[in-house]
Enzyme design. Structure first.
Site, PDB file in Angstrom:
ATOM      1  N   LYS A 176       1.273  -1.036   0.304  1.00 41.57           N
ATOM      2  CA  LYS A 176      -0.471  -0.014   0.047  1.00 41.57           C
ATOM      3  C   LYS A 176       0.716   0.958   0.108  1.00 41.57           C
ATOM      4  O   LYS A 176       1.162   1.920  -0.592  1.00 41.57           O
ATOM      5  CB  LYS A 176      -0.939   0.295   0.941  1.00 41.57           C
ATOM      6  CG  LYS A 176      -1.655  -1.457   0.968  1.00 41.57           C
ATOM      7  CD  LYS A 176      -2.254  -1.177   2.342  1.00 41.57           C
ATOM      8  CE  LYS A 176      -2.147  -1.170   3.916  1.00 41.57           C
ATOM      9  NZ  LYS A 176      -1.464  -1.984   4.290  1.00 41.57           N
ATOM     10  N   ARG A 188      -9.480   0.177   9.125  1.00 34.18           N
ATOM     11  CA  ARG A 188      -8.698  -0.364   9.644  1.00 34.18           C
ATOM     12  C   ARG A 188     -10.014  -1.509  10.516  1.00 34.18           C
ATOM     13  O   ARG A 188      -9.042  -2.669  10.661  1.00 34.18           O
ATOM     14  CB  ARG A 188      -7.710  -0.476  10.428  1.00 34.18           C
ATOM     15  CG  ARG A 188      -6.351  -0.995   9.880  1.00 34.18           C
ATOM     16  CD  ARG A 188      -5.555  -0.875  10.513  1.00 34.18           C
ATOM     17  NE  ARG A 188      -3.797  -0.933  10.249  1.00 34.18           N
ATOM     18  CZ  ARG A 188      -2.380  -0.505   9.888  1.00 34.18           C
ATOM     19  NH1 ARG A 188      -2.713   0.297   9.488  1.00 34.18           N
ATOM     20  NH2 ARG A 188      -2.015  -0.851   9.849  1.00 34.18           N
ATOM     21  N   ARG A 219      12.069  -4.702   5.008  1.00 37.35           N
ATOM     22  CA  ARG A 219      11.594  -3.626   4.395  1.00 37.35           C
ATOM     23  C   ARG A 219      12.004  -2.331   5.286  1.00 37.35           C
ATOM     24  O   ARG A 219      12.239  -2.627   6.611  1.00 37.35           O
ATOM     25  CB  ARG A 219      10.091  -3.255   5.071  1.00 37.35           C
ATOM     26  CG  ARG A 219       9.836  -1.784   5.068  1.00 37.35           C
ATOM     27  CD  ARG A 219       8.151  -1.210   4.864  1.00 37.35           C
ATOM     28  NE  ARG A 219       7.229  -2.165   5.599  1.00 37.35           N
ATOM     29  CZ  ARG A 219       6.277  -2.313   5.816  1.00 37.35           C
ATOM     30  NH1 ARG A 219       5.060  -1.891   5.513  1.00 37.35           N
ATOM     31  NH2 ARG A 219       6.207  -2.085   7.726  1.00 37.35           N
ATOM     32  N   ARG A 279      11.642  -0.042  10.348  1.00 45.31           N
ATOM     33  CA  ARG A 279      10.281   0.510  12.101  1.00 45.31           C
ATOM     34  C   ARG A 279      10.676  -0.562  13.111  1.00 45.31           C
ATOM     35  O   ARG A 279      10.857  -2.048  12.577  1.00 45.31           O
ATOM     36  CB  ARG A 279       9.296   0.288  10.913  1.00 45.31           C
ATOM     37  CG  ARG A 279       8.709   1.632  10.626  1.00 45.31           C
ATOM     38  CD  ARG A 279       7.247   1.274   9.347  1.00 45.31           C
ATOM     39  NE  ARG A 279       6.091   0.438  10.344  1.00 45.31           N
ATOM     40  CZ  ARG A 279       4.452   0.592   9.764  1.00 45.31           C
ATOM     41  NH1 ARG A 279       4.937   0.582   8.293  1.00 45.31           N
ATOM     42  NH2 ARG A 279       4.028  -0.103  10.512  1.00 45.31           N
ATOM     43  N   ARG A 331       0.445  -8.244  14.222  1.00 39.23           N
ATOM     44  CA  ARG A 331       0.007  -7.598  13.141  1.00 39.23           C
ATOM     45  C   ARG A 331      -1.599  -8.336  12.134  1.00 39.23           C
ATOM     46  O   ARG A 331      -2.564  -7.675  11.926  1.00 39.23           O
ATOM     47  CB  ARG A 331       1.213  -6.437  11.844  1.00 39.23           C
ATOM     48  CG  ARG A 331       1.170  -5.806  13.635  1.00 39.23           C
ATOM     49  CD  ARG A 331       2.561  -5.218  13.044  1.00 39.23           C
ATOM     50  NE  ARG A 331       2.550  -4.583  12.021  1.00 39.23           N
ATOM     51  CZ  ARG A 331       3.875  -4.082  11.198  1.00 39.23           C
ATOM     52  NH1 ARG A 331       4.789  -4.582  11.467  1.00 39.23           N
ATOM     53  NH2 ARG A 331       3.889  -3.514   9.733  1.00 39.23           N
TER      54      ARG A 331
HETATM   55  P1  ADP Z   1       2.589  -2.150   3.471  1.00 43.62           P
HETATM   56  O1  ADP Z   1       2.570  -0.039   3.059  1.00 43.62           O
HETATM   57  O2  ADP Z   1       0.698  -2.665   2.426  1.00 43.62           O
HETATM   58  O3  ADP Z   1       2.708  -2.228   4.548  1.00 43.62           O
HETATM   59  P2  ADP Z   1       4.721  -1.603   1.644  1.00 43.62           P
HETATM   60  O4  ADP Z   1       4.317  -0.868   0.323  1.00 43.62           O
HETATM   61  O5  ADP Z   1       5.508  -0.800   2.584  1.00 43.62           O
HETATM   62  O6  ADP Z   1       3.216  -2.352   2.336  1.00 43.62           O
HETATM   63  O7  ADP Z   1       5.593  -3.006   1.588  1.00 43.62           O
HETATM   64  C1  ADP Z   1       5.918  -3.876   2.177  1.00 43.62           C
HETATM   65  C2  ADP Z   1       7.829  -4.005   1.079  1.00 43.62           C
HETATM   66  O8  ADP Z   1       7.451  -5.121   0.635  1.00 43.62           O
HETATM   67  C3  ADP Z   1       8.226  -3.273   1.446  1.00 43.62           C
HETATM   68  O9  ADP Z   1       9.580  -3.260   1.327  1.00 43.62           O
HETATM   69  C4  ADP Z   1       8.446  -2.973  -0.553  1.00 43.62           C
HETATM   70  O10 ADP Z   1       9.108  -2.560  -1.213  1.00 43.62           O
HETATM   71  C5  ADP Z   1       7.901  -4.426  -0.364  1.00 43.62           C
HETATM   72  N1  ADP Z   1       6.980  -4.497  -1.690  1.00 43.62           N
HETATM   73  C6  ADP Z   1       5.800  -4.168  -1.983  1.00 43.62           C
HETATM   74  N2  ADP Z   1       5.588  -4.574  -2.968  1.00 43.62           N
HETATM   75  C7  ADP Z   1       5.677  -5.702  -3.806  1.00 43.62           C
HETATM   76  C8  ADP Z   1       5.681  -6.316  -4.740  1.00 43.62           C
HETATM   77  N3  ADP Z   1       5.395  -6.474  -5.811  1.00 43.62           N
HETATM   78  N4  ADP Z   1       6.730  -7.163  -4.512  1.00 43.62           N
HETATM   79  C9  ADP Z   1       7.909  -7.820  -4.234  1.00 43.62           C
HETATM   80  N5  ADP Z   1       8.034  -6.887  -2.517  1.00 43.62           N
HETATM   81  C10 ADP Z   1       6.900  -5.220  -3.187  1.00 43.62           C
HETATM   82  P1  AMP Z   2       0.728   0.766   8.918  1.00 37.85           P
HETATM   83  O1  AMP Z   2       2.068   1.260   9.039  1.00 37.85           O
HETATM   84  O2  AMP Z   2      -0.375   1.127   8.457  1.00 37.85           O
HETATM   85  O3  AMP Z   2       1.898  -0.736   8.983  1.00 37.85           O
HETATM   86  O4  AMP Z   2       0.261   0.742  10.919  1.00 37.85           O
HETATM   87  C1  AMP Z   2       1.393   0.861  11.944  1.00 37.85           C
HETATM   88  C2  AMP Z   2       0.675   0.777  12.954  1.00 37.85           C
HETATM   89  O5  AMP Z   2       0.010   2.117  13.201  1.00 37.85           O
HETATM   90  C3  AMP Z   2      -0.738  -0.576  13.076  1.00 37.85           C
HETATM   91  O6  AMP Z   2      -0.160  -1.703  14.067  1.00 37.85           O
HETATM   92  C4  AMP Z   2      -1.612  -0.133  13.973  1.00 37.85           C
HETATM   93  O7  AMP Z   2      -0.733   0.214  15.699  1.00 37.85           O
HETATM   94  C5  AMP Z   2      -1.234   1.304  14.420  1.00 37.85           C
HETATM   95  N1  AMP Z   2      -2.273   2.311  12.764  1.00 37.85           N
HETATM   96  C6  AMP Z   2      -2.539   2.976  11.771  1.00 37.85           C
HETATM   97  N2  AMP Z   2      -3.191   2.958  11.469  1.00 37.85           N
HETATM   98  C7  AMP Z   2      -4.453   2.539  12.184  1.00 37.85           C
HETATM   99  C8  AMP Z   2      -5.780   2.245  12.117  1.00 37.85           C
HETATM  100  N3  AMP Z   2      -6.275   2.857  11.198  1.00 37.85           N
HETATM  101  N4  AMP Z   2      -6.521   2.251  12.320  1.00 37.85           N
HETATM  102  C9  AMP Z   2      -5.951   1.307  14.408  1.00 37.85           C
HETATM  103  N5  AMP Z   2      -4.557   1.210  14.330  1.00 37.85           N
HETATM  104  C10 AMP Z   2      -4.062   1.781  13.455  1.00 37.85           C
END
Ligand code: ADP
Ligand code: AMP
Length: 214
Positions: free
Chosen positions: A13, A88, A127, A161, A172
């Site tokens: 995302k 969420r 990541r 992170r 998560r």
């Molecule tokens: P989200 O925001 O949904 O938690 P991220 O966009 O941060 O996920 O992606 C998680 C990790 O996976 C990042 O390190 C990113 O570079 C990698 N990633 C994202 N999309 C893909 C894909 N289509 N194939 C392989 N790796 C991906």
């Molecule tokens: P994310 O960056 O989306 O992976 O979110 C990191 C963490 O923030 C999650 O594991 C939750 O603890 C908190 N968080 C983010 N967005 C939400 C949401 N919409 N509702 C509740 N908790 C959230």
């Protein structure tokens, strides 16, 4: 253009939101990023959120809904936005619906990025981001062109992170299954949900999203 990007942690995302931000001239509203900002600032909300985030749980609906409702009112959202990580829970999705109708706004597309369960842990634990500009990378799937140097800004300092460790990731994913997955049905039942294959290569996922958005 106003979008909701759904999908489990690690679906892509954030990666795709950043690409769409640039391509469409709209902004990414990531509740996770906003909360990390609150934690870094040491605010009351940040202090409360940190404990929950470190454990891999979800921050209260009340805090999140207020945060996003305030954020949407800012001028930089006028051209459009991508909701990433929100809603969420079903109560958040319901609150979003009423918030949007109060503000006379409507979402153009709700898109879920679908990924296999086994891929998520590796995506999250591999990541990392550039500390200077926030560009996202992955140890295996998205390396900088020149090792140790950010493609976007030339920075050489990278960070991970606090919650991207294997133990927190499992919690998560459980929170996702129990509390977030039901919103897929919420939007599917409303007839507005579109799906993209998030197991495809990053550029391909971007292309699929652009095809839907038109
Ligand atoms: P989200 O925001 O949904 O938690 P991220 O966009 O941060 O996920 O992606 C998680 C990790 O996976 C990042 O390190 C990113 O570079 C990698 N990633 C994202 N999309 C893909 C894909 N289509 N194939 C392989 N790796 C991906
Ligand atoms: P994310 O960056 O989306 O992976 O979110 C990191 C963490 O923030 C999650 O594991 C939750 O603890 C908190 N968080 C983010 N967005 C939400 C949401 N919409 N509702 C509740 N908790 C959230």
């Amino acid at each position: 253009m106003k979008l909701i990007l759904l999908g489990p942690p690690g679906a892509g995302k954030g990666t795709q939101s950043k690409r769409l931000e640039e391509a469409l001239g709209i902004i990414q509203l990531s509740t996770g990023d906003m909360l990390r900002g609150e934690v870094a600032s040491g605010s009351e909300n940040g202090k409360k959120a940190k404990e929950v985030m470190d454990a891999g749980g979800l921050v209260s609906d009340e805090v999140i809904i207020e945060m996003i409702s305030d954020r949407i009112d800012h001028d930089d959202c006028k051209a459009g936005f991508i909701l990433d990580g929100f809603p969420r829970t079903v109560p958040q999705a319901e609150a979003l619906d009423s918030m949007l109708s109060e503000k006379s706004l409507r979402i153009d597309d709700v898109i879920t990025i679908e990924v296999d369960k086994e891929a998520m842990v590796r995506r999250i634990t591999g990541r990392y981001t550039c500390s200077a500009c926030g560009a996202g990378y992955h140890e295996d799937f998205q390396k900088p062109a020149s090792a140790g140097v950010c493609d976007k800004c030339g920075g050489t300092d990278f960070s991970r992170r606090a919650d991207d460790n294997e133990e927190t990731v499992r919690n998560r994913l459980t929170a996702y299954e129990e509390l977030t997955a039901p919103i897929i049905n919420y939007y599917d039942d409303a007839g507005v949900l579109k799906r993209v294959d998030g197991m495809a290569e990053i550029n391909q996922v971007t292309a699929s999203l652009k095809e839907i958005i038109g």
